[in-house]
Design a protein around this motif. Structure first.
Motif, PDB file in Angstrom:
ATOM      1  N   SER A 127       0.796  -1.120  -0.214  1.00  0.00           N
ATOM      2  CA  SER A 127       0.036  -0.004  -0.078  1.00  0.00           C
ATOM      3  C   SER A 127       0.847   1.234   0.025  1.00  0.00           C
ATOM      4  N   PHE A 128       0.388   2.427  -0.441  1.00  0.00           N
ATOM      5  CA  PHE A 128       1.056   3.637  -0.655  1.00  0.00           C
ATOM      6  C   PHE A 128       0.435   4.482   0.524  1.00  0.00           C
ATOM      7  N   TYR A 129      -0.512   4.054   1.498  1.00  0.00           N
ATOM      8  CA  TYR A 129      -0.933   4.729   2.697  1.00  0.00           C
ATOM      9  C   TYR A 129      -0.236   4.225   3.837  1.00  0.00           C
ATOM     10  N   GLU A 130       0.156   5.443   4.731  1.00  0.00           N
ATOM     11  CA  GLU A 130       1.008   5.104   5.973  1.00  0.00           C
ATOM     12  C   GLU A 130       0.302   4.215   7.020  1.00  0.00           C
ATOM     13  N   GLU A 131      -1.137   4.548   6.936  1.00  0.00           N
ATOM     14  CA  GLU A 131      -1.906   4.050   8.120  1.00  0.00           C
ATOM     15  C   GLU A 131      -1.892   2.280   7.620  1.00  0.00           C
ATOM     16  N   ASP A 141       7.809   2.650   4.744  1.00  0.00           N
ATOM     17  CA  ASP A 141       6.883   3.463   4.951  1.00  0.00           C
ATOM     18  C   ASP A 141       6.408   4.115   3.678  1.00  0.00           C
ATOM     19  N   ALA A 142       5.521   4.663   3.380  1.00  0.00           N
ATOM     20  CA  ALA A 142       5.055   5.086   2.164  1.00  0.00           C
ATOM     21  C   ALA A 142       6.190   5.953   1.564  1.00  0.00           C
ATOM     22  N   THR A 143       6.893   6.595   2.144  1.00  0.00           N
ATOM     23  CA  THR A 143       7.830   7.722   1.345  1.00  0.00           C
ATOM     24  C   THR A 143       9.046   6.489   0.873  1.00  0.00           C
ATOM     25  N   GLU A 144       9.334   5.620   1.319  1.00  0.00           N
ATOM     26  CA  GLU A 144      10.133   4.579   0.901  1.00  0.00           C
ATOM     27  C   GLU A 144       9.702   3.974  -0.250  1.00  0.00           C
ATOM     28  N   ALA A 145       8.215   3.796  -0.135  1.00  0.00           N
ATOM     29  CA  ALA A 145       7.779   3.125  -1.342  1.00  0.00           C
ATOM     30  C   ALA A 145       7.920   3.985  -2.686  1.00  0.00           C
TER      31      ALA A 145
END
Length: 385
Positions: A127-131, A141-145
């Motif tokens: 997922s690209f969502y942090e939650e 985390d989403a930034t690393e993705a």
């Protein structure tokens, strides 16, 4: 063709939904790499013709799965690949896949991998969502993705990413945005799975104590339909229930499994298949290492009965674009099996969940999400072999 799967049984941390075999302790990683290399050599006779030094199967795929194979160093990965080349007949341009997590794919690491024999990355985005990532206890985390895909697409053409749908709290709009984000990178292959709750996982416990809501089948079904519609509009071929690829970008490794090709599984818990027998290595790192050290393959095997092979063909055939050949059923398994299949399929044909075209049985668009359940109803049970 044949393939070699290498299971890397280590992860930095345990995802809440995962029930695969792995350890979060890296203490035995170096010892494990040497044991994997040794098993690669110990298994080479499995692809040899009787009374011959020649191999009857060319290795066309090498797949590093896990666990998290990207916890290995590039040197360790290259060493294991070299052991395959040393012991087997490898095709001129094999597909060599590394499963990797975004937190392991720094710009420098991706560049180094691009100079290695690895030519396909399978990246566990989810997922690209942090939650969502926090709920699943992912290590990235989403930034690393985002960052890893930005870098990976600079150096690799053949990239697959994983996405999970049916996550509690994920709206249709959020799911659509996940798909659109993936598409924005020009990725040619996407594997996508419904969030499933396996027994004895952290996710099961968190649901039981009320910290996470139970995934809903209706939500997952709707997300699946959105996924299929969106990816097909963008030129993807839905070639297996959970897999979508642009033309010439299907996973050769996974396609070989579904088409019943031979493969050898290396490492703890890895499975193997030679066309007649299935085998599986012990799912315990310490016992695996002890056995390999003693020059004993820690593997159990079973010879598949005719009905076992029929049931596997039904399951894999219905999940893929190749479907189930009624002619093959009659030729390979006999008229009794074909008669049974025709009888069992009637209700699904009537309900527009299956259809037959050119003697090939396939699920309809309406039936795709229900494929596994449909297949189980077509299984041939309690038969005399």
């Amino acid at each position: 063709m044949s393939g070699i799967y290498i299971h890397i049984p280590f992860c930095k941390q345990a995802c809440h939904y995962c029930d695969f075999h792995f350890s979060t302790s890296m203490k035995k990683k170096e010892e494990m790499v040497l044991a994997l290399a040794k098993e690669i050599g110990m298994r080479k006779s499995e692809f040899k013709l009787p009374d011959s030094a020649q191999s009857d199967n060319t290795i066309e795929t090498i797949y590093f799965g896990g666990g998290t194979p990207s916890v290995l160093t590039n040197e360790e990965i290259n060493f294991l690949i070299s052991e395959v080349y040393k012991n087997y007949n490898v095709s001129e341009n094999p597909e060599i896949t590394l499963e990797a997590n975004p937190d392991d794919l720094s710009a420098e690491r991706i560049f180094e991998l691009s100079k290695s024999p690895i030519n396909r990355l399978s990246i566990g985005i989810q997922s690209f969502y942090e939650e969502d990532l926090k709920m699943m206890n992912r290590a990235h985390d989403a930034t690393e993705a985002i960052n890893c895909l930005t870098e990976a697409t600079k150096y690799f053409d053949n990239i697959s990413l994983d996405l999970i749908y049916g996550i509690p709290g994920m709206s249709d709009e959020m799911w659509k945005q996940n798909i659109e984000t993936a598409l924005s990178f020009g990725i040619p292959h996407i594997s996508s799975y419904a969030l499933t709750v396996e027994p004895k996982t952290a996710l099961r416990k968190l649901i039981d104590i009320g910290k996470i809501a139970e995934p809903q089948d209706e939500v997952a079904s709707n997300h699946f339909m959105i996924l299929v519609e969106t990816l097909e509009k963008n030129g993807f071929i839905h070639y297996e229930l959970s897999n979508f690829g642009k033309e010439n970008y299907f996973s050769k490794n996974n396609s070989a499994y579904w088409l019943g090709k031979k493969y050898i599984g290396i490492g703890p818990s890895a499975h193997s298949y030679d066309g007649v027998k299935r085998g599986w290595n012990i799912a315990n790192n310490s016992l695996y290492l002890k056995s390999i050290h003693e020059n004993i393959l820690p593997i159990e095997t079973e010879t598949l009965s005719k009905s076992d092979r029929y049931n596997e063909y039904i399951m894999t055939g219905l999940r893929t674009i190749w479907g189930v050949s009624l002619e093959r059923i009659e030729t390979e398994f006999g008229p009794d099996y074909l008669e049974y299949l025709n009888k069992q399929t009637r209700k699904f044909l009537d309900d527009d969940l299956l259809f037959i075209e050119n003697s090939i049985l396939k699920p309809t668009a309406k039936g795709k999400f229900l494929t596994d359940g449909i297949a189980s109803d077509l299984f041939y049970l309690n038969l005399e072999e």
